[in-house]
Design a protein around this motif. Sequence first.
Motif, PDB file in Angstrom:
ATOM      1  N   THR A   1       0.839  -1.188   0.000  1.00 52.10           N
ATOM      2  CA  THR A   1       0.000   0.000   0.000  1.00 52.10           C
ATOM      3  C   THR A   1       0.878   1.242   0.000  1.00 52.10           C
ATOM      4  O   THR A   1       1.842   1.328   0.753  1.00 52.10           O
ATOM      5  N   ASP A   2       0.542   2.189  -0.854  1.00 52.66           N
ATOM      6  CA  ASP A   2       1.202   3.505  -0.921  1.00 52.66           C
ATOM      7  C   ASP A   2       2.708   3.353  -1.088  1.00 52.66           C
ATOM      8  O   ASP A   2       3.508   3.870  -0.304  1.00 52.66           O
TER       9      ASP A   2
ATOM     10  N   SER B   1      -0.798   1.385  -4.830  1.00 52.40           N
ATOM     11  CA  SER B   1      -1.162   0.231  -4.020  1.00 52.40           C
ATOM     12  C   SER B   1      -1.481  -0.911  -4.973  1.00 52.40           C
ATOM     13  O   SER B   1      -2.166  -0.701  -5.988  1.00 52.40           O
TER      14      SER B   1
ATOM     15  N   VAL C   1      -2.043  10.342  -1.232  1.00 53.76           N
ATOM     16  CA  VAL C   1      -0.812  10.461  -0.444  1.00 53.76           C
ATOM     17  C   VAL C   1      -0.358  11.911  -0.345  1.00 53.76           C
ATOM     18  O   VAL C   1      -0.019  12.415   0.730  1.00 53.76           O
TER      19      VAL C   1
ATOM     20  N   THR D   1      -2.348   5.898  -5.965  1.00 58.09           N
ATOM     21  CA  THR D   1      -2.811   6.618  -4.766  1.00 58.09           C
ATOM     22  C   THR D   1      -2.051   7.930  -4.581  1.00 58.09           C
ATOM     23  O   THR D   1      -2.022   8.480  -3.484  1.00 58.09           O
ATOM     24  N   THR D   2      -1.449   8.434  -5.662  1.00 55.13           N
ATOM     25  CA  THR D   2      -0.631   9.646  -5.559  1.00 55.13           C
ATOM     26  C   THR D   2      -1.428  10.820  -5.003  1.00 55.13           C
ATOM     27  O   THR D   2      -0.971  11.539  -4.108  1.00 55.13           O
TER      28      THR D   2
ATOM     29  N   TRP E   1       2.704   7.303  -6.214  1.00 55.66           N
ATOM     30  CA  TRP E   1       2.474   6.282  -5.194  1.00 55.66           C
ATOM     31  C   TRP E   1       1.394   5.308  -5.688  1.00 55.66           C
ATOM     32  O   TRP E   1       0.432   5.707  -6.360  1.00 55.66           O
TER      33      TRP E   1
END
Length: 817
Positions: A111-112, A129, A156, A152-153, A127
């Motif tokens: 994740t991330d 996941s 984050v 997931t940029t 980023w």
Amino acid sequence: MTDTFSFLPHGGLTGAEIRALDWSDTALGPPERWPPALRAALSLMLGCPTAMFLAWGPDLLCFYNDAYRPMLGYRLDTALGQPFRTVWASIWDEIGPLVDATLAGESQTLTDVMLDLSREGRPERSWWSFTYSPVLDDAGAITGLLCVTAETTGRVLGEARLRESEDHFRHSVELNPQVPWTCDPHGNVESYSNRWLELTGQAPGEPLGSGWAKALHADDVPWTMTVFANCLASGEPVDVDYRIRIAATGEYRWMRARAQPRRDEAGAIIRWYGVVEDVHDRKLAEARLRDMNETLERRAEDALAQRKLWADVFETTDALVAALDLDYRFLAVNRAYAEEFERIYGVTPRVGESLLDLLARDPAQREAARTVWSRALAGEEFAVVEEFGDPARKRPSYELKFTILRDASGHRIGAFQYAQDVTERLRNQDQLARAEEALRHAQKMEAVGQLTGGVAHDFNNLLTIIRSSVEFLQRPNLAEERRSRYLRAVSDTVDRAARLTSQLLAFARRQPLKPEVFDVGARLHDVADMLNAVTGARIRVVVEVPENPCYVLADPSQFETALVNLAVNARDAMTGDGVLTLRLTCGAALPPIRGHAGAPGPFAALAVADAGTGIAPALLGRIFEPFFTTKDVGHGTGLGLSQVIGFAKQSGGDVDVASELGRGSIFTLLLPEVEPPSRSADTRQARIGTPVAERGLCVLVVEDNLDVGRFCTQLLEDLGHATVWAHNAEAALAEMERVPFRFDAVFSDVVMPGMGGVELARRLRADHPELPVILTTGYSDALARNDAHGFELVRKPYSAEQVASALSAVRARRPIP
């Protein structure tokens, strides 16, 4: 016509590209030969709206769905059907271990994770996941992997901005000298700054609700709570003064608390916002102002009270009390002061007389008195301990305390001295200091005893092997096989004894070093294979080295020994199974370690990290002690870490340790970085290593020990050289003067009575600059501090091979015809 791609969902860009691509030249071959498992996986993936990719077969050929296409960026045109490693070569170091673990049957979920996909052909921070899952072929064997991923940029970076905003707000609050606070409509405190905790000493959370009132002066609590309750009921702003106890000093200071209500649209109070500020100095200033407005009658009454205080208190104390005005005239003096002043200086002080005039006959005493009193009369309050008269007197030592003397209006009019006899206290301090010194000496002797016992134990073990082997070698009928075995035992034991003394000298920072400039990263790669053999097959050694070289000036042999010692300790901590990481960082700063100040650097920081049992905090302070070990008997000498820290300190660096029980340890070896070696040095080194034709030499041997001298000359003669033996440096210089040009080299001990080997080598270099000089020693403080001063060095105990190598080295520098 049969549709060979009937298993693909209709529509979609990726499905169309799969149909259009010629698969005949790939490892998969024509689509009609594709296995059912692959067809099923592609059908499932292409019909899913979530971003996925599939890596299939031995080459892990790439397939993906439409949702995954934006992640490929500029790679999109060439990614389909290409090996997964080729497509994502730029991040293979990050994802390669995940791929290997998945193909081994372990699903991976992360994740991330920050990855640089460089989708537009330039570096980027993003980023992700994702989940890696094994994919099975028709026979049930793992043949590839399926990844479900999502970027997931945005989240984050959004969370990072939120944290930064919150941190900015928190710092703005905490740096405020006032104390911001909030409470609910009922008066329960909900938030406050840490400044309140610093002032009051309350624990975090304690001020919440009505807990803040516990910090108030007991006399101020009823009034404060009454005002607070009235304001909560009426909605009027809070404005109340109270005292709190300051934790740092124990004194009470006045504070002013103010608050305003916040209301909703209907006018109801939903929260109170307030601040607490220090108003103590303002209160004192107001009090002083009131004092200045006192009448002359009151000042007269104060003067009478002061005179009564002088008579009732200062005339009944053994302390010496006096006061001077700004011109050094006595304003007051008690009986004890006058009597002691007369015993010391021979005159009696009286009110109105000048202290400096009374001491006019002794200029030194007069100047000393002026120096100390001038500080007090200038407005400084302080204390000082001084001795008066003969130390054999009953009261030779006094502590003099000076305070400012003011009139009723607050103006400075002089200074006040209060002197107490502290002779007995100083004597007790001297006795305590002597006791502490005796304790330190006892602890030092205990440490020496422990060190001596450890050395004796190890050397007696080694001597036992040598003595027994020599006794068997003296037997006339000993079989040749057993003779060879005992000879090998003696040779191996001598090597172990040499390593033991080397470790002891390294710990004491007295090990003669041969520093060279070398690239730590390159040397680390060279040693990695050897470490694999040391740690065993079940420990995986991971080496992380930056791209740019990192140079240090150190002894390469001692560096490798330190690295091996750290690796062996890590292996034992992991019971022979796990991952050992060697991570090099360049340009690091030296942190404060074990009470020593840090340094800005740059330092090369080599971290040796294991996932072992860790070290108990109580033992961290002892791990570098010689012969201290937590291993079982027979599994360690306790000198490994002593060698490491001795080498680091002697090389200008240090060793840092971080450990957690059950989680492992990180030992970081820090060595100062230096500039890379010049080309001329490289050329010279290459020239030194060039073999030349050899012949017998005439060697001047300088050795004060008779046994070693006989052995050395015999060894050199067995190597084909002629020798002349001088028993000290002075005799060696006489031999050189007798026939200056007959010697081809000098082989000299360092530690000798009279002139030492280093000074002899310097004399010879000055008078005979072309004459090679080889120094030899088992220990030398001078060499330990400054390597071999530019001369070739052979460490004791030396072998014939080492002596021959040293002669070859100096021969290469100065070819001898």
